[in-house]
Design a protein around this motif. Sequence first.
Motif, PDB file in Angstrom:
ATOM      1  N   UNK A 216      -2.318   9.171  -1.092  1.00 54.37           N
ATOM      2  CA  UNK A 216      -3.567   8.454  -0.839  1.00 54.37           C
ATOM      3  C   UNK A 216      -4.771   9.381  -0.995  1.00 54.37           C
ATOM      4  N   UNK A 217      -4.606  10.656  -0.595  1.00 51.07           N
ATOM      5  CA  UNK A 217      -5.677  11.638  -0.800  1.00 51.07           C
ATOM      6  C   UNK A 217      -5.909  11.854  -2.297  1.00 51.07           C
ATOM      7  N   UNK A 218      -4.802  12.005  -3.047  1.00 55.83           N
ATOM      8  CA  UNK A 218      -4.907  12.173  -4.501  1.00 55.83           C
ATOM      9  C   UNK A 218      -5.572  10.954  -5.135  1.00 55.83           C
ATOM     10  N   UNK A 219      -5.203   9.772  -4.659  1.00 52.07           N
ATOM     11  CA  UNK A 219      -5.801   8.539  -5.168  1.00 52.07           C
ATOM     12  C   UNK A 219      -7.314   8.554  -4.966  1.00 52.07           C
ATOM     13  N   UNK A 220      -7.749   9.020  -3.795  1.00 49.40           N
ATOM     14  CA  UNK A 220      -9.182   9.096  -3.501  1.00 49.40           C
ATOM     15  C   UNK A 220      -9.877  10.104  -4.407  1.00 49.40           C
ATOM     16  N   UNK A 221      -9.251  11.272  -4.594  1.00 53.32           N
ATOM     17  CA  UNK A 221      -9.833  12.314  -5.437  1.00 53.32           C
ATOM     18  C   UNK A 221      -9.938  11.870  -6.895  1.00 53.32           C
ATOM     19  N   UNK A 222      -8.975  11.044  -7.339  1.00 48.36           N
ATOM     20  CA  UNK A 222      -8.990  10.548  -8.715  1.00 48.36           C
ATOM     21  C   UNK A 222      -9.938   9.359  -8.887  1.00 48.36           C
ATOM     22  N   UNK A 223     -10.512   8.914  -7.784  1.00 49.27           N
ATOM     23  CA  UNK A 223     -11.457   7.807  -7.852  1.00 49.27           C
ATOM     24  C   UNK A 223     -10.822   6.463  -8.127  1.00 49.27           C
ATOM     25  N   UNK A 224      -9.558   6.300  -7.748  1.00 48.25           N
ATOM     26  CA  UNK A 224      -8.895   5.011  -7.963  1.00 48.25           C
ATOM     27  C   UNK A 224      -9.570   3.923  -7.129  1.00 48.25           C
ATOM     28  N   UNK A 225      -9.662   2.746  -7.686  1.00 45.13           N
ATOM     29  CA  UNK A 225     -10.280   1.607  -7.004  1.00 45.13           C
ATOM     30  C   UNK A 225      -9.246   0.931  -6.113  1.00 45.13           C
ATOM     31  N   UNK A 226      -9.409   1.076  -4.810  1.00 41.87           N
ATOM     32  CA  UNK A 226      -8.477   0.458  -3.880  1.00 41.87           C
ATOM     33  C   UNK A 226      -8.783  -1.033  -3.764  1.00 41.87           C
ATOM     34  N   UNK A 227      -7.754  -1.776  -3.436  1.00 39.92           N
ATOM     35  CA  UNK A 227      -7.914  -3.218  -3.265  1.00 39.92           C
ATOM     36  C   UNK A 227      -7.122  -3.677  -2.053  1.00 39.92           C
ATOM     37  N   UNK A 228      -7.561  -4.763  -1.478  1.00 43.80           N
ATOM     38  CA  UNK A 228      -6.893  -5.320  -0.299  1.00 43.80           C
ATOM     39  C   UNK A 228      -5.684  -6.153  -0.728  1.00 43.80           C
ATOM     40  N   UNK A 229      -4.615  -6.109   0.078  1.00 43.91           N
ATOM     41  CA  UNK A 229      -3.424  -6.910  -0.262  1.00 43.91           C
ATOM     42  C   UNK A 229      -3.709  -8.395  -0.456  1.00 43.91           C
ATOM     43  N   UNK A 230      -4.761  -8.904   0.191  1.00 46.15           N
ATOM     44  CA  UNK A 230      -5.048 -10.338   0.022  1.00 46.15           C
ATOM     45  C   UNK A 230      -5.611 -10.669  -1.350  1.00 46.15           C
ATOM     46  N   UNK A 231      -5.877  -9.621  -2.160  1.00 41.57           N
ATOM     47  CA  UNK A 231      -6.320  -9.848  -3.538  1.00 41.57           C
ATOM     48  C   UNK A 231      -5.197  -9.633  -4.545  1.00 41.57           C
ATOM     49  N   UNK A 232      -4.043  -9.186  -4.078  1.00 38.60           N
ATOM     50  CA  UNK A 232      -2.928  -8.924  -4.985  1.00 38.60           C
ATOM     51  C   UNK A 232      -2.253 -10.230  -5.382  1.00 38.60           C
ATOM     52  N   UNK A 233      -1.716 -10.246  -6.572  1.00 35.19           N
ATOM     53  CA  UNK A 233      -0.975 -11.425  -7.032  1.00 35.19           C
ATOM     54  C   UNK A 233       0.355 -11.518  -6.294  1.00 35.19           C
ATOM     55  N   UNK A 234       0.944 -12.672  -6.344  1.00 35.64           N
ATOM     56  CA  UNK A 234       2.229 -12.880  -5.664  1.00 35.64           C
ATOM     57  C   UNK A 234       3.318 -11.938  -6.179  1.00 35.64           C
ATOM     58  N   UNK A 235       3.463 -11.743  -7.517  1.00 40.27           N
ATOM     59  CA  UNK A 235       4.488 -10.803  -7.998  1.00 40.27           C
ATOM     60  C   UNK A 235       4.294  -9.379  -7.466  1.00 40.27           C
ATOM     61  N   UNK A 236       3.030  -8.937  -7.366  1.00 38.37           N
ATOM     62  CA  UNK A 236       2.760  -7.584  -6.863  1.00 38.37           C
ATOM     63  C   UNK A 236       3.093  -7.485  -5.372  1.00 38.37           C
ATOM     64  N   UNK A 237       2.740  -8.505  -4.609  1.00 37.83           N
ATOM     65  CA  UNK A 237       3.067  -8.514  -3.179  1.00 37.83           C
ATOM     66  C   UNK A 237       4.575  -8.440  -2.964  1.00 37.83           C
ATOM     67  N   UNK A 238       5.317  -9.216  -3.752  1.00 33.89           N
ATOM     68  CA  UNK A 238       6.767  -9.186  -3.647  1.00 33.89           C
ATOM     69  C   UNK A 238       7.319  -7.828  -4.054  1.00 33.89           C
ATOM     70  N   UNK A 239       6.797  -7.269  -5.131  1.00 28.08           N
ATOM     71  CA  UNK A 239       7.273  -5.971  -5.615  1.00 28.08           C
ATOM     72  C   UNK A 239       7.028  -4.883  -4.583  1.00 28.08           C
ATOM     73  N   UNK A 240       5.825  -4.855  -4.007  1.00 24.45           N
ATOM     74  CA  UNK A 240       5.513  -3.848  -2.994  1.00 24.45           C
ATOM     75  C   UNK A 240       6.412  -4.004  -1.766  1.00 24.45           C
TER      76      UNK A 240
END
Length: 315
Positions: A200-224
């Motif tokens: 998560x620290x690396x993700x922040x340093x790389x500037x990745x755009x975080x998103x809330x689980x309520x915005x994830x698609x159903x396939x992604x929620x199931x996969x996670x």
Amino acid sequence: MAKMQRNTVLVVLSFFAIYFIWGSTYLWNKIAVTELPAFMLAGIRFVIAGSLIFIISKILGFSLKITKQQFKNTILAGFLFLTFGNGVVVWALKFVDSSFAALEVSAQPLVVLIMMRLFQGKKIQPMSIVGVVLGITGIFLLVGQKDIIAQDGAILGMVLIFFCMLSWSYGSLFVGKADLPKNFFVNTGYQMFTSGISLLIISTLFGEQWSSPNTWSTPVLWSMSLLIVFGSIVTFTAFNYLLRIVSPEKVATSTYVNPIIAMILGWYFLNEDITAQSAIASVVLLTGVYFINSKKSLTIFSRFSGKRIPKNPLE
């Protein structure tokens, strides 16, 4: 280490886990990484999985106390296996098919064998030499396909996966001698949790755009969800249970099955192509892995009996 009492049903279920669930994680990661940033994905997965392991450990009465040295070693092991070994592979899935990644990763026992020779002076047995030759041939056939190389970012993905195999392999040697928590469940929890924080620290340093689980698609929620519960907690527990019940070479047979499962699932659910050359490469490569893991050359795995060694970067 004393053997635990064998439970036939648990043994069968555990083999099912390390054969089919581990093979399925390639598909789940591929689905999730199409929408989520790779390091954020892996970080959330391992923080939640590690936290759940701690909760389960407390419920089961396991002590979470470890020494300062053990804590340092779990951080290093977690970095080699999960932060770099898994996180970067998930990122590489943006550029290569899940089935291709699974086949390339299946060469990991070959890398371990060579590292043991280079760093520990271990003699390579005749059967293993055959395995090395076949393994190198299989990798050459796999990565030498013009159609695959021509894809955008494919070469970068191949190189990243290779370096992840190096990290995973060195980690396997490291845990063989490192002072780690005796309870494998607690050990896994610390590795996952610390690696998740790092990712998560690396993700922040790389500037990745975080998103809330309520915005994830159903396939992604199931996969996670599947990655957290089954891909992390269930399979790691099954793996360590089997190491205490059956011989290491039998546990190592998951190396042969995981890529086949990944190829079939990638083809069926993601319409990934299985070329004739990939099929030939898989047979050659997995035959090489078989020779490396054969009973006459078991030094790779037997020395880790009773210790937790993840064999797959996408576990």
